[in-house]
Design an enzyme around this catalytic site. Structure first.
Site, PDB file in Angstrom:
ATOM      1  N   GLY A   1       0.634  -0.956   0.060  1.00  0.00           N
ATOM      2  CA  GLY A   1       0.067  -0.007   0.611  1.00  0.00           C
ATOM      3  C   GLY A   1       0.689   0.704  -0.598  1.00  0.00           C
TER       4      GLY A   1
ATOM      5  N   GLN B   1       2.564   9.770   1.361  1.00  0.00           N
ATOM      6  CA  GLN B   1       4.246   9.381   1.445  1.00  0.00           C
ATOM      7  C   GLN B   1       5.258   9.644   0.011  1.00  0.00           C
ATOM      8  OE1 GLN B   1       3.022   5.156   2.294  1.00  0.00           O
ATOM      9  NE2 GLN B   1       4.498   4.737   2.595  1.00  0.00           N
TER      10      GLN B   1
ATOM     11  N   CYS C   1       6.058  -0.001   7.500  1.00  0.00           N
ATOM     12  CA  CYS C   1       6.018   0.440   6.118  1.00  0.00           C
ATOM     13  C   CYS C   1       7.244   1.222   5.178  1.00  0.00           C
ATOM     14  CB  CYS C   1       5.018   2.027   7.250  1.00  0.00           C
ATOM     15  SG  CYS C   1       5.339   3.650   6.138  1.00  0.00           S
ATOM     16  N   LEU C   2       6.733   1.777   4.243  1.00  0.00           N
ATOM     17  CA  LEU C   2       7.714   2.296   3.512  1.00  0.00           C
ATOM     18  C   LEU C   2       8.520   3.366   3.674  1.00  0.00           C
ATOM     19  CD1 LEU C   2       5.853   1.115  -0.368  1.00  0.00           C
ATOM     20  CD2 LEU C   2       7.595  -0.109   0.787  1.00  0.00           C
TER      21      LEU C   2
ATOM     22  N   HIS D   1      -4.072   1.215   7.555  1.00  0.00           N
ATOM     23  CA  HIS D   1      -2.508   1.772   7.754  1.00  0.00           C
ATOM     24  C   HIS D   1      -2.366   2.959   7.078  1.00  0.00           C
ATOM     25  CE1 HIS D   1       1.502   1.212   8.075  1.00  0.00           C
ATOM     26  NE2 HIS D   1       1.256   1.926   6.835  1.00  0.00           N
ATOM     27  N   GLU D   2      -3.166   2.789   5.865  1.00  0.00           N
ATOM     28  CA  GLU D   2      -3.123   3.617   4.756  1.00  0.00           C
ATOM     29  C   GLU D   2      -4.478   5.451   5.318  1.00  0.00           C
ATOM     30  OE1 GLU D   2      -0.269   3.681   2.574  1.00  0.00           O
ATOM     31  OE2 GLU D   2      -0.578   1.200   3.025  1.00  0.00           O
TER      32      GLU D   2
ATOM     33  N   HIS E   1      -2.181   7.783   6.959  1.00  0.00           N
ATOM     34  CA  HIS E   1      -1.006   8.586   6.965  1.00  0.00           C
ATOM     35  C   HIS E   1      -1.553   9.719   5.980  1.00  0.00           C
ATOM     36  CE1 HIS E   1       2.231   6.286   6.408  1.00  0.00           C
ATOM     37  NE2 HIS E   1       1.811   4.911   5.698  1.00  0.00           N
TER      38      HIS E   1
HETATM   39 NI    NI Z   1       2.962   2.987   5.373  1.00  0.00          NI
END
Ligand code: NI
Length: 169
Positions: free
Chosen positions: A46, A51, A92-93, A134-135, A138
């Site tokens: 995701g 991000q 998380c990226l 989670h997304e 963000h």
């Molecule tokens: Ni993330």
């Protein structure tokens, strides 16, 4: 298509609250394509626009094994979240190499536009429900490490800043 740079925690830009997408136009479609390319390249499941430093309510996801079930959520709204929760290990990226437990609702119902600007109702559980929550965090400027204890979070911050310094001598 192009790979986009991903912001790394503790970059303060990750705490920006995203604004709604005004129109699903050519600019947004091109951003969606770039975000998918970036997410697949980084082997993530995701990616929120936040991000990649675009502060609009847009998320791309693919939780499939074959990496061939792309899902786009534009201007998502949680209509319902189950009172039952579960502790899941998340990564998380934007916080590479860090995995830790976060408590999330087991299931959610979400209303959003898809990549063509059509209304869609998503009823998610399991990994998809976790990923959506989670997304969506963000988009509100929240990174999953903020659910952890201040001690853990500070350790992660120090580790990330050290990695950044070593990356750019
Ligand atoms: Ni993330």
């Amino acid at each position: 298509m192009a790979l986009l740079p991903i912001l790394c925690y503790p970059d303060p830009k990750l705490h920006t609250v995203a604004k709604p997408v005004a129109a699903v136009d050519a600019r947004i479609r091109s951003l969606i394509a770039d975000m998918f390319e970036t997410m697949y390249e980084a082997k993530g499941i995701g990616l929120a626009a936040t991000q990649v430093n675009v502060h609009e309510r847009l998320i791309v996801m693919d939780i499939s094994e074959g990496r061939d079930v792309p899902l786009v959520l534009i201007n998502p709204k949680i209509l319902w979240a189950s009172p039952e929760t579960h502790l899941n290990e998340e990564g998380c990226l934007s916080v590479p190499g860090i995995y830790d437990g976060v408590r999330r609702s087991d299931a959610v119902k979400v209303d959003a536009l898809d990549g063509e600007g059509r209304q869609q109702l998503i009823e998610a559980d399991g990994l998809l429900a976790v990923c959506i929550q989670h997304e969506m965090d963000h988009l509100m400027g929240k990174v999953f490490v903020e659910y952890l204890s201040p001690l853990k979070r500070n350790r992660i911050k120090t580790k990330m800043l050290k990695a950044l310094r070593e990356d750019r001598p």
